[in-house]
Design a protein around this motif. Structure first.
Motif, PDB file in Angstrom:
ATOM      1  N   SER A 149      14.709 -35.510  36.857  1.00  0.00           N
ATOM      2  CA  SER A 149      14.104 -35.427  35.514  1.00  0.00           C
ATOM      3  C   SER A 149      12.630 -35.058  35.607  1.00  0.00           C
ATOM      4  O   SER A 149      12.065 -34.496  34.663  1.00  0.00           O
ATOM      5  CB  SER A 149      14.300 -36.729  34.744  1.00  0.00           C
ATOM      6  OG  SER A 149      14.072 -37.836  35.553  1.00  0.00           O
ATOM      7  N   SER A 155      15.216 -29.681  30.822  1.00  0.00           N
ATOM      8  CA  SER A 155      16.592 -29.979  30.388  1.00  0.00           C
ATOM      9  C   SER A 155      16.827 -31.483  30.300  1.00  0.00           C
ATOM     10  O   SER A 155      17.861 -31.985  30.693  1.00  0.00           O
ATOM     11  CB  SER A 155      17.617 -29.338  31.345  1.00  0.00           C
ATOM     12  OG  SER A 155      17.465 -29.821  32.665  1.00  0.00           O
ATOM     13  N   ILE A 156      15.827 -32.197  29.753  1.00  0.00           N
ATOM     14  CA  ILE A 156      15.975 -33.659  29.697  1.00  0.00           C
ATOM     15  C   ILE A 156      16.222 -34.200  28.287  1.00  0.00           C
ATOM     16  O   ILE A 156      16.336 -35.405  28.111  1.00  0.00           O
ATOM     17  CB  ILE A 156      14.769 -34.390  30.332  1.00  0.00           C
ATOM     18  CG1 ILE A 156      13.461 -34.021  29.654  1.00  0.00           C
ATOM     19  CG2 ILE A 156      14.700 -34.133  31.827  1.00  0.00           C
ATOM     20  CD1 ILE A 156      12.288 -34.860  30.141  1.00  0.00           C
ATOM     21  N   ASN A 157      16.317 -33.305  27.298  1.00  0.00           N
ATOM     22  CA  ASN A 157      16.565 -33.817  25.950  1.00  0.00           C
ATOM     23  C   ASN A 157      18.066 -34.011  25.743  1.00  0.00           C
ATOM     24  O   ASN A 157      18.818 -33.064  25.545  1.00  0.00           O
ATOM     25  CB  ASN A 157      15.997 -32.841  24.912  1.00  0.00           C
ATOM     26  CG  ASN A 157      16.203 -33.374  23.497  1.00  0.00           C
ATOM     27  OD1 ASN A 157      16.877 -34.382  23.297  1.00  0.00           O
ATOM     28  ND2 ASN A 157      15.614 -32.688  22.525  1.00  0.00           N
ATOM     29  N   LEU A 158      18.471 -35.258  25.783  1.00  0.00           N
ATOM     30  CA  LEU A 158      19.888 -35.611  25.697  1.00  0.00           C
ATOM     31  C   LEU A 158      20.519 -35.148  24.380  1.00  0.00           C
ATOM     32  O   LEU A 158      21.724 -34.910  24.303  1.00  0.00           O
ATOM     33  CB  LEU A 158      20.003 -37.144  25.817  1.00  0.00           C
ATOM     34  CG  LEU A 158      21.350 -37.743  26.079  1.00  0.00           C
ATOM     35  CD1 LEU A 158      21.796 -37.444  27.489  1.00  0.00           C
ATOM     36  CD2 LEU A 158      21.302 -39.266  25.881  1.00  0.00           C
ATOM     37  N   GLN A 163      20.395 -28.138  26.334  1.00  0.00           N
ATOM     38  CA  GLN A 163      19.743 -28.785  27.480  1.00  0.00           C
ATOM     39  C   GLN A 163      20.740 -29.653  28.251  1.00  0.00           C
ATOM     40  O   GLN A 163      20.694 -29.728  29.482  1.00  0.00           O
ATOM     41  CB  GLN A 163      18.549 -29.633  27.013  1.00  0.00           C
ATOM     42  CG  GLN A 163      17.405 -28.783  26.490  1.00  0.00           C
ATOM     43  CD  GLN A 163      16.089 -29.558  26.416  1.00  0.00           C
ATOM     44  OE1 GLN A 163      15.818 -30.443  27.216  1.00  0.00           O
ATOM     45  NE2 GLN A 163      15.264 -29.206  25.447  1.00  0.00           N
ATOM     46  N   ARG A 164      21.636 -30.307  27.504  1.00  0.00           N
ATOM     47  CA  ARG A 164      22.659 -31.117  28.190  1.00  0.00           C
ATOM     48  C   ARG A 164      23.529 -30.234  29.084  1.00  0.00           C
ATOM     49  O   ARG A 164      23.900 -30.598  30.192  1.00  0.00           O
ATOM     50  CB  ARG A 164      23.571 -31.821  27.177  1.00  0.00           C
ATOM     51  CG  ARG A 164      23.011 -33.097  26.607  1.00  0.00           C
ATOM     52  CD  ARG A 164      24.126 -34.046  26.181  1.00  0.00           C
ATOM     53  NE  ARG A 164      25.139 -33.485  25.321  1.00  0.00           N
ATOM     54  CZ  ARG A 164      25.044 -33.336  24.015  1.00  0.00           C
ATOM     55  NH1 ARG A 164      23.943 -33.730  23.391  1.00  0.00           N
ATOM     56  NH2 ARG A 164      26.028 -32.814  23.305  1.00  0.00           N
ATOM     57  N   SER A 167      21.553 -29.262  32.196  1.00  0.00           N
ATOM     58  CA  SER A 167      21.423 -30.382  33.145  1.00  0.00           C
ATOM     59  C   SER A 167      22.768 -30.686  33.799  1.00  0.00           C
ATOM     60  O   SER A 167      22.820 -31.063  34.977  1.00  0.00           O
ATOM     61  CB  SER A 167      20.817 -31.620  32.477  1.00  0.00           C
ATOM     62  OG  SER A 167      21.659 -32.078  31.462  1.00  0.00           O
ATOM     63  N   THR A 253      18.086 -41.997  26.835  1.00  0.00           N
ATOM     64  CA  THR A 253      17.354 -41.554  28.017  1.00  0.00           C
ATOM     65  C   THR A 253      17.870 -40.184  28.460  1.00  0.00           C
ATOM     66  O   THR A 253      18.850 -39.675  27.916  1.00  0.00           O
ATOM     67  CB  THR A 253      17.500 -42.591  29.164  1.00  0.00           C
ATOM     68  OG1 THR A 253      16.614 -42.234  30.217  1.00  0.00           O
ATOM     69  CG2 THR A 253      18.910 -42.618  29.736  1.00  0.00           C
ATOM     70  N   ASN A 254      17.260 -39.585  29.477  1.00  0.00           N
ATOM     71  CA  ASN A 254      17.676 -38.220  29.831  1.00  0.00           C
ATOM     72  C   ASN A 254      18.898 -38.240  30.755  1.00  0.00           C
ATOM     73  O   ASN A 254      19.184 -39.251  31.404  1.00  0.00           O
ATOM     74  CB  ASN A 254      16.503 -37.450  30.449  1.00  0.00           C
ATOM     75  CG  ASN A 254      16.147 -37.965  31.826  1.00  0.00           C
ATOM     76  OD1 ASN A 254      16.855 -37.704  32.794  1.00  0.00           O
ATOM     77  ND2 ASN A 254      15.055 -38.715  31.914  1.00  0.00           N
TER      78      ASN A 254
END
Ligand code: CMC
Length: 438
Positions: A149, A155-158, A163-164, A167, A253-254
């Motif tokens: 992260s 790419s950490i915005n859940l 972004q998901r 990731s 959380t991410n």
């Protein structure tokens, strides 16, 4: 997914004067019905009590189905036996992530997306160097996965599906690279970069076993065995680590942090650490005298005061047999045959222990059968994987399952932060005394 309409009702009656309550009953496509207790607390002021979640469905899911009594495991409806013998790991990943098996062009596209992410940020090498060389690989993996992260903040915005997706691909692509880096670091060898023309399992084995002065030629039987280990461990519905990932991600959380939580949970010997614990158990028996000492060891296992368990036996859900174990047993014999290891004392010991336990009434009466980890440990040992790395390989394989489950939860309109309640049995209200009077 919202559960409407109800398929019936369950009526709950109380002996303490609380009025009885109708609760909706829902049917799944297969498997046990569930009683929806969400309104229980609001209507009665009572919680349900289920430590260890023995009778609790924590979510509804379309991903994996297990019938423990029948010994059945389905990914998206497909029996594990068919997936393990007719598909490869990346097809299985696609199935778990997107719900359907890929056709040829979808497979090629997915492969392209995964292989374009197999390298890790070069800076991660310096992060890795901060660890002691004798650190347990699962300690290192918990750190490396969490650190993604910091290396991939784009790419950490859940809550952003794009972004998901990035990731997810990054995690699937980079896990083999990171596991092999953790291994190379522990033995003081240079890291080997991924080679994208190789298969997912073949590339992993090359990164493990090649050195800059000698390339590794993947052996087809061993690569197939590794791919099967990956398929069999890819998902297992709401087990401890998957539930950990869901709970962790429910806070928003991410994805990398949530998967790192799954890695940490998997480490435990009652879960993913069992294959390592199983091999260590075999070493201990061997050191104490080998096959001749199996009887003594089994007697210890049966002694309730000894706290000794037959590792690689038993399962919370499979009370008949573990279908993954059957497939892994087949692979185990194939690998031992290919490597000419059938007469190796450790492997002979493992096979004798299996036979004796399968005939012993203690295990038969408790429906304790070998689970997948009994054989996957033996296979990995035969391939040359160091024992402490076994659970890291399980984590590598399970990453796709964790991601699929996390994505399913976040995309569910009914999703809420996970927040279990408790039965409080501690002191009632009391007042702090000055320190001299305590
Ligand atoms: N060796 C000896 N006795 C056992 C074992 C074992 N491996 N597993 C269960 N028992 C006994 C247990 O003592 C109990 O006996 P009794 O009824 O006389 O008290 C009975 O069998 C029922 O066991 P349990 O503890 O109620 O079963 P559980 O569902 O809570 O535990 C388990 C499941 C997997 C934690 C347990 O079987 C175990 O610790 N096995 C060894 C570790 C192992 O191989 N784990 C890997 C699981 S597969 C990988 C995965 O999916 O994560």
């Amino acid at each position: 997914m919202a559960l409407t309409p109800a398929d019936g009702k369950a009526t709950l009656s109380f002996s303490d004067g609380t009025p009885s309550l109708d609760l909706p009953l829902y049917k799944g496509s297969i498997g046990p019905d569930v009683i929806d207790i969400r309104a229980l607390y609001g209507k009665t002021g009572k919680f349900t009590y289920d430590p260890g979640f023995l009778s609790t469905a924590s979510c509804n899911s379309t991903i994996t189905y297990i019938d423990g009594d029948k010994g059945e495991l389905l990914y998206r409806g497909y029996p594990i036996q068919q997936l393990a013998t007719q598909c490869d790991y990346l097809e299985t990943c696609y199935l778990l992530l997107y719900g359907e098996l890929p056709n040829a062009s979808q497979k090629a596209d997915f492969l392209g997306r995964v292989t374009s992410h197999t390298m890790v940020n070069e800076q991660m090498q310096f992060f890795l160097r901060g660890f002691r060389r004798d650190a347990h690989p699962m300690a290192v993996m918990t750190g490396l996965v969490g650190a993604l992260s910091a290396f991939y903040p784009d790419s950490i915005n859940l809550h952003d599906p794009a972004q998901r997706e990035v990731s997810a691909i990054r995690l699937i692509a980079k896990m083999p690279t990171m596991v092999s880096m953790a291994y190379k670091y522990s033995v003081g060898q240079p890291y080997i970069y991924p080679r994208n023309e190789l298969s997912y399992a073949g590339n992993f084995m090359r990164m493990m076993f090649a050195t800059p002065c000698e390339d590794y030629k993947p052996n087809e039987v061993l690569v197939r065995a590794m791919d099967r280990i990956f398929i069999l461990h890819a998902d297992h519905e709401q087990n401890a680590s998957t539930s950990t990932v869901r709970l962790c991600a429910s806070s928003g959380t991410n994805p990398f942090a949530a998967i790192a939580a799954g890695v940490a949970c998997l480490w435990g010997p009652a879960h993913g650490g069992a294959n390592e614990a199983c091999l260590n158990m075999l070493y201990d028996i061997q050191a104490s005298g080998g096959v001749a000492k199996i009887g003594e060891f089994i007697a210890q296992v049966k002694d309730k005061n000894s706290n000794v368990k037959l590792m690689g036996f038993g399962h919370r859900v499979y009370k008949n047999y573990d279908p993954r174990a059957k497939l892994m047993r087949e692979t185990c014999h194939e690998v031992l045959e290919a490597l000419g290891l059938h007469d190796d004392p450790l492997f002979k010991l493992a096979m004798s222990l299996e036979k004796i336990a399968l005939e012993d009434d203690y295990f038969v009466s408790r429906k304790l059968y070998p689970n997948v980890d009994y054989y996957s440990g033996i296979v990995q040992k035969a391939i040359g994987i160091p024992v402490p790395l076994f659970t890291a390989i399980f984590a590598l394989a399970r990453t796709v399952g964790w991601i699929a489950q996390l994505n399913e939860m976040i995309a569910d309109a009914e999703y809420k932060i996970g927040r279990p309640r408790q039965l409080y049995v501690g002191s009632k209200h009391r007042d702090v005394k000055p320190i001299a009077k305590r």
